[in-house]
Design an enzyme around this catalytic site. Structure first.
Site, PDB file in Angstrom:
ATOM      1  N   LYS A 151       0.854  -1.198   0.000  1.00  0.00           N
ATOM      2  CA  LYS A 151       0.000   0.000   0.000  1.00  0.00           C
ATOM      3  C   LYS A 151       0.886   1.242   0.000  1.00  0.00           C
ATOM      4  O   LYS A 151       1.879   1.310   0.738  1.00  0.00           O
ATOM      5  CB  LYS A 151      -0.905  -0.036   1.237  1.00  0.00           C
ATOM      6  CG  LYS A 151      -1.976   1.041   1.266  1.00  0.00           C
ATOM      7  CD  LYS A 151      -2.892   0.849   2.489  1.00  0.00           C
ATOM      8  CE  LYS A 151      -3.984   1.914   2.566  1.00  0.00           C
ATOM      9  NZ  LYS A 151      -4.865   1.741   3.738  1.00  0.00           N
ATOM     10  N   SER A 194      -9.897  -0.399   7.321  1.00  0.00           N
ATOM     11  CA  SER A 194      -9.380  -0.341   5.945  1.00  0.00           C
ATOM     12  C   SER A 194      -8.700  -1.591   5.412  1.00  0.00           C
ATOM     13  O   SER A 194      -8.376  -1.648   4.233  1.00  0.00           O
ATOM     14  CB  SER A 194      -8.412   0.823   5.807  1.00  0.00           C
ATOM     15  OG  SER A 194      -9.137   2.011   5.656  1.00  0.00           O
ATOM     16  N   SER A 244      -9.848   1.851   2.996  1.00  0.00           N
ATOM     17  CA  SER A 244      -8.973   2.542   2.081  1.00  0.00           C
ATOM     18  C   SER A 244      -7.969   1.637   1.361  1.00  0.00           C
ATOM     19  O   SER A 244      -7.387   2.063   0.374  1.00  0.00           O
ATOM     20  CB  SER A 244      -8.222   3.626   2.842  1.00  0.00           C
ATOM     21  OG  SER A 244      -7.353   3.049   3.800  1.00  0.00           O
TER      22      SER A 244
END
Ligand code: GLN
Length: 507
Positions: free
Chosen positions: A73, A172, A148
């Site tokens: 990420k 997330s 997210s």
């Protein structure tokens, strides 16, 4: 391909690691344009790593993650690679060091093939707030992947890497895992070092894996968990044997079923499937215990006060001076001059009280430096991030601090106490991961409250600092996957892994 399948193939000599990497490169080249999960790839670097790791495999000295290809990420620092948090404000920024989790993955021979998309600064539940554009759900590309860590989930679901790392501040990791039909593990706060994780809300943020199955999550946790002297919120507690817990699951576990998590707003089919799973687990030897978590209803409000407060403070460092996006200085100076000129003329023309007011305004005008900060931040942050900074600044402001921030801190403790009490009676607590399956891209973009409500089942684990996992629970009649969540007390990751494995075994 799961981690054990990949390792089986390379360690038996059936394939060379290079072939596995090439397979992922092909997949990324064919699918990523549509899915938009990877925002940066390093194919050459991955192939070079593959050669090195292959040598170690041949020599018998390869690490625990040899054979594994991962996406990271875009808010976890990787040396000499862009780390942008999907924000314009970090445009062009490359990290100069590796996060602790990255060091640990590399030390165990994981191959890091690229950086994956996310909501800007991890604020969001759909991965639509990204400077790189939205990620699409591989199960149905009209749908959001969740967020997210939407890029992390979509990468795994589309088989563009073996597994990924994401971060979970209010859900997330778990929510996108649920929407994409994969496994997502949020470790206990402090179990995994945050050194090199770009901060959103420092008392909530956790790094964790998204993977094809529970065992893969355990294997990755085993590598990234543990004390780190560079993060003084990381715990000294010894790691547990996560992989063993998955390979030898206990069936006679006590599962707490909180009434508060199965009420209003929950999709009927999801509810029914989870009840079916629970009956099967019960038939297999588990005990179902009705429990109460009475402060659950304050979870969303408490989370969105505390997380925005912390964010407003953490994001103050993006000033356009030290790194990332800076507004055009010359334009800004010209603009300021023109404003000053206009105001000076107005002062000259005004009389009485109006003149005094305008004179004050003139005296208060931004300095060039203050204006550069403002302009850089105005241009660099997206709308949701600005909303959070404003909300957070408001709840921390002198006149409202006690009413919002102070009160939310107290409610956070009540929520923690709810869990503490419950875990005296049960091993794990079960809930849906999210109230619905993935929804259409764009559907909730103009209603932030609807977007926030989506996090109803995930934020309380972060408020309490405990661990949680989302495991695929089934497919809805709308064709989309959804997850079941298990939470366990702090540092009891083996318990959520165990419970998650039991669900996998029902299939
Ligand atoms: N959806 C939540 C939010 O927008 C959670 C985000 C996260 O866990 N990073 O804040």
């Amino acid at each position: 391909m799961t981690i054990s399948e990949a390792r089986e193939k390379v360690f038996s000599g059936e394939v060379k690691l290079r072939q596995i990497v090439e397979q992922y490169i092909n997949k990324i080249e064919s699918d990523n344009e549509e899915i938009n999960a990877f925002v940066y790839t390093d194919f050459e670097g991955a192939l070079a790593q593959a050669e090195e790791v292959q040598n170690r495999i041949d020599e018998g000295s390869a690490g625990k993650l040899a054979g594994v290809v991962m996406g990271i990420k875009d808010l976890i620092c990787e040396r000499n690679k862009p780390t942008t948090c999907a924000s314009e404000i970090l445009e062009g920024f490359e990290s100069v060091y590796d996060a602790t989790v990255i060091k640990r993955l590399k030390a165990e021979d994981a191959i890091l093939i690229g950086r994956v998309n996310m909501d800007e600064f991890a604020m969001g539940s759909t991965n639509e707030y990204s400077k790189y554009g939205a990620v699409k759900n591989p199960n149905n590309t009209e749908m959001v992947p969740g967020g997210s860590s939407g890029g992390s989930a979509a990468t795994v679901a589309a088989d563009m890497a073996t597994a990924t790392l994401g971060s979970d501040t209010g859900g997330s990791i778990r929510q996108p895992a649920s929407y994409c039909g994969i496994v997502g593990l949020k470790p206990t706060y402090g179990r995994v070092s945050r050194y090199g994780l770009v901060a959103f809300a420092s008392s909530f943020d956790c790094i964790g894996p998204l993977s094809h199955n529970v065992e893969d999550a355990a294997r990755i946790l085993d590598v990234i968990a543990g004390f780190d002297e560079r993060d003084n919120t990381s715990s000294h507690r010894e790691k547990s044997d996560y992989v063993h817990a998955v390979q030898n699951p206990q069936k006679n576990i006590k599962i707490g079923v909180p009434e508060e998590f199965f009420g209003e707003g929950l999709d009927d089919e999801i509810k029914k499937s989870i009840e079916d799973i629970l009956s099967k687990l019960e038939a297999g030897g588990a005990e179902l215990v009705p429990i109460h978590l009475p402060h659950t209803k304050y979870g969303i409000a408490t989370y969105y006060i505390l997380a925005t407060a912390e964010a407003s403070s953490n994001l103050a460092r993006y000033d356009g001076i030290r790194y990332g996006h800076r507004a055009n200085k010359d334009e800004m100076v010209d603009e300021l001059k023109l404003e000053e000129q206009a105001l000076t003329e107005k002062v000259a023309a005004a009389v009485g009280e109006e003149k005094i007011a305008l004179q004050k305004e003139l005296a208060m005008m931004d300095s060039p430096l203050a204006r550069l900060y403002k302009k850089s931040r105005t241009e660099g942050f997206g709308s949701e991030v600005k909303r959070r900074i404003m909300l957070g600044t408001y709840v921390l402001s002198a006149g409202y601090y006690d009413a919002y921030y102070g009160k939310a801190q107290k409610v956070r403790r009540l929520i923690q106490n709810d869990y503490k009490e419950a875990f005296e009676k049960v091993d794990v607590i079960v809930s849906p991961t999210a109230p619905t399956t993935a929804f259409k891209l764009g559907e909730k973009l103009d209603d932030p409250v609807q977007m926030y409500l989506n996090d109803i089942f995930t934020t309380t684990a972060n408020l309490a600092g405990i661990c949680g996992i989302s495991v695929p629970a089934g497919t809805h009649s709308n064709g989309l996957p959804f997850g079941i969540q298990f939470m366990a007390d702090a540092f009891e990751e083996t318990k959520v892994l165990n419970a998650g494995r039991l669900v996998e075994l029902l299939k």
